[in-house]
Structure formats: C-alpha cells, structure tokens
Design a protein around this motif. Sequence first.
Motif, PDB file in Angstrom:
ATOM      1  N   GLN A  50     -18.813  61.371 -71.294  1.00  0.00           N
ATOM      2  CA  GLN A  50     -19.015  61.080 -69.473  1.00  0.00           C
ATOM      3  C   GLN A  50     -19.527  61.756 -68.472  1.00  0.00           C
ATOM      4  OE1 GLN A  50     -16.116  60.709 -70.178  1.00  0.00           O
ATOM      5  NE2 GLN A  50     -15.238  58.707 -71.502  1.00  0.00           N
ATOM      6  N   GLN A 149     -14.527  52.560 -73.058  1.00  0.00           N
ATOM      7  CA  GLN A 149     -16.364  51.684 -73.794  1.00  0.00           C
ATOM      8  C   GLN A 149     -16.165  51.435 -75.277  1.00  0.00           C
ATOM      9  OE1 GLN A 149     -18.952  54.934 -74.588  1.00  0.00           O
ATOM     10  NE2 GLN A 149     -20.662  52.423 -74.215  1.00  0.00           N
ATOM     11  N   SER A 154     -20.880  48.658 -75.944  1.00  0.00           N
ATOM     12  CA  SER A 154     -20.913  47.596 -75.252  1.00  0.00           C
ATOM     13  C   SER A 154     -21.147  49.111 -73.789  1.00  0.00           C
ATOM     14  CB  SER A 154     -19.578  47.816 -75.257  1.00  0.00           C
ATOM     15  OG  SER A 154     -19.787  47.172 -76.111  1.00  0.00           O
ATOM     16  N   TYR A 156     -19.333  50.837 -70.225  1.00  0.00           N
ATOM     17  CA  TYR A 156     -17.602  50.343 -69.838  1.00  0.00           C
ATOM     18  C   TYR A 156     -17.602  49.591 -68.642  1.00  0.00           C
ATOM     19  CZ  TYR A 156     -17.989  55.569 -71.574  1.00  0.00           C
ATOM     20  OH  TYR A 156     -17.537  56.799 -71.928  1.00  0.00           O
TER      21      TYR A 156
END
Length: 347
Positions: A50, A149, A154, A156
């Motif tokens: 991230q 996630q 998908s 977060y």
Amino acid sequence: MSTRPVGRRGLFLGAGSLLATGLLAACGSEVEPPAAPPTGKELAEPTPVQTTEQLTSIVPEVNTAVVAADKALKAKKLAPRVSGSAAEFRTAAYEMIEKAEEWAEELTVPGAELLVPMTSVTAEFPRVAMALVEDSTEEGVPYFVALQQADAKSPYSAWGWAQQAVGIEMPMVANAVVGSEQVTPDSKGLVMTPQEALALYADVLTAGDDKDPEDQLAENPFQTATHERIQTEREELNAGVEWDEAATIHESFSVQSEEFAGVRTDDGGAIVMATLLSTRKVSIKDGATMRYAEENKYTKVIGKKEFTSEFIRKFGTHIALFIPSADAGGQIQPIGATQTALSATGE
C-alpha cells in the motif's frame, strides 16, 4: 448509559514513524504541528503493498460511507468501504435507534483525515493495513482503523475502528514508505502470540485481574471503565436489597477469530486489532422484581421497564493492542477500544 471510551480529549501525533500520545492542552491552545517524517532506511525488496497516497484516498471514502449510512440509517450504504463486524454493528445500532433515537448519539465516526499510515510489505491476500485517522468531531480522539483487501479484485474496506486510549504511551511504527511485516494471530517473536494476548485481554475484561496472575497486561482505560460501570450498576441494582434477594450482574467477553489485523512495530513488537463480543447479564432472584422508575435507552428498545427473570445487553467492541517483542519484554498494552451496543432484551 454511554458506551463511549474513557477520555474525550486527546491528541495522537504522528511524526513519521512515531506514534505519540498526550492530553490536549486547555481549550483554545494551539497544537504544535508534527515533525517532518524521517526519511527511513534505503528502500529494498519487499516494498509496501500500500502507499500513503492510496490510504489517503481510502480514509475519506470510509468516512463518507459511514456518514451517509448514519444519515439514512441504512447499512447497505456502507459498502464497499465498510464491511465485516463494522457493518454488522452498524446494522444492529440502526435497529436500536429506530426504537430509541437517543442511541444515535452513541455512533462513533472515524474522520476523513489520515494522520499516520501503517503499511505492510506482505503481498499475500488478504492484505492488511492500518491507519490512524482523526475523529470526525472537533477536538476528538483519533481512531485506529483496520483495513483489509480480500483479493486483487476487491477494494480495501474497514472492518473496525478503535478509539485511541488517552494518556497511554504509543509505540514506534515503520515509515510508510518502508512498511512492515504483516502479523498473524500465531506470529512468534513477541512476549506472547497475538491470539494469546487477545484471549488474555478477554479473560481479564470478563473476570478481572485474577486472570492475569503474572501481571502481563498493562492498565488501560477501557478495562477500568468496563469494570467500574459494572460495579456501579451492581451497587445501584442492590441498594437497600437483602443479600438473598440481590441481583447478580456479569459481562462475558469473547474474541472473534474471523477478524484480525496486525503489523510489526520498529522494535519488533506488534500493533494488532481484533473484535470482541460481550454479553452483560443481570440475573434476578426468584420472586424479586427489577424495575426502572423512568424510561431509558435500553427499556425503550425492550419495550418495558420491569423484569422478573433477566435483563441482557449485548455489545461489540473493536480493540487495538501493542504487544512487545520477546527481546524487549514488557506488558501487553491495550491502546484503543470502541464499543457498540447491539441489543437489549429482558423478561
């Protein structure tokens, strides 16, 4: 009865990799801006999965979803940025509000500003990150937010947030551009595994310090407030009542193993987040009656003020703990908690 954590005023400053805490100065005092983040070590593989920019965009979207859902009292508006127990707790809270609008005052909302990002270098799914974010109220206390996630397709989503414990020293976390190792419930190298630490905390919340004979758990506002609240209620229930007619009250906590987030701190320790469920039960002796002179938030939900058997309330709590490394040693320190009332029943 408020379910808000102790300490409405506090400041959690992020100086790059430092999480520092302290009480706010008197009203009107200006807060010094946090120091510039340290550069950190040279970037090397693996790198965070991230980025600060990514978390900076996610946090306000979580806030927007919560605010919209709260305004409409519709949990479906929480998706996709809020999921798991956070969505379940909100659904239950909205049902409480429909019966007693005062419960709306108990809703806690993490703010839109990211204060301290806590990134992970672990690439496997589900991926975990944490964020310290501002409160949505002025001069409020920040929240730890657990983000996950599920897979590559998908987004977060936040499954829980725990309001920072005021007056508790906070650990150092890795610079966001460097990231840290993701911690699992059975991770080693700590004074105890996260699942052991969470079980200990649930036991102490349930049965008191006798469950911690080696004094491995540090004092914390949520535990203190929980036990004081139960003791106060016990005294109020049984004021002027003969011992053989006294009602008993007990709250039992359990850890929900389905939800967990954790990242290593700079010194090899870990910050972990999890979900607790609890049931607070008042058992009334045969032939006795418990009654409230006036309506309150719980009796409005139940639909009556008089009980002859039992009075039960259920709660959900998101918590954050700091677990020291095995090398450093020290006590496990709860550093955040937010409790939500889920239901009330009585006979």
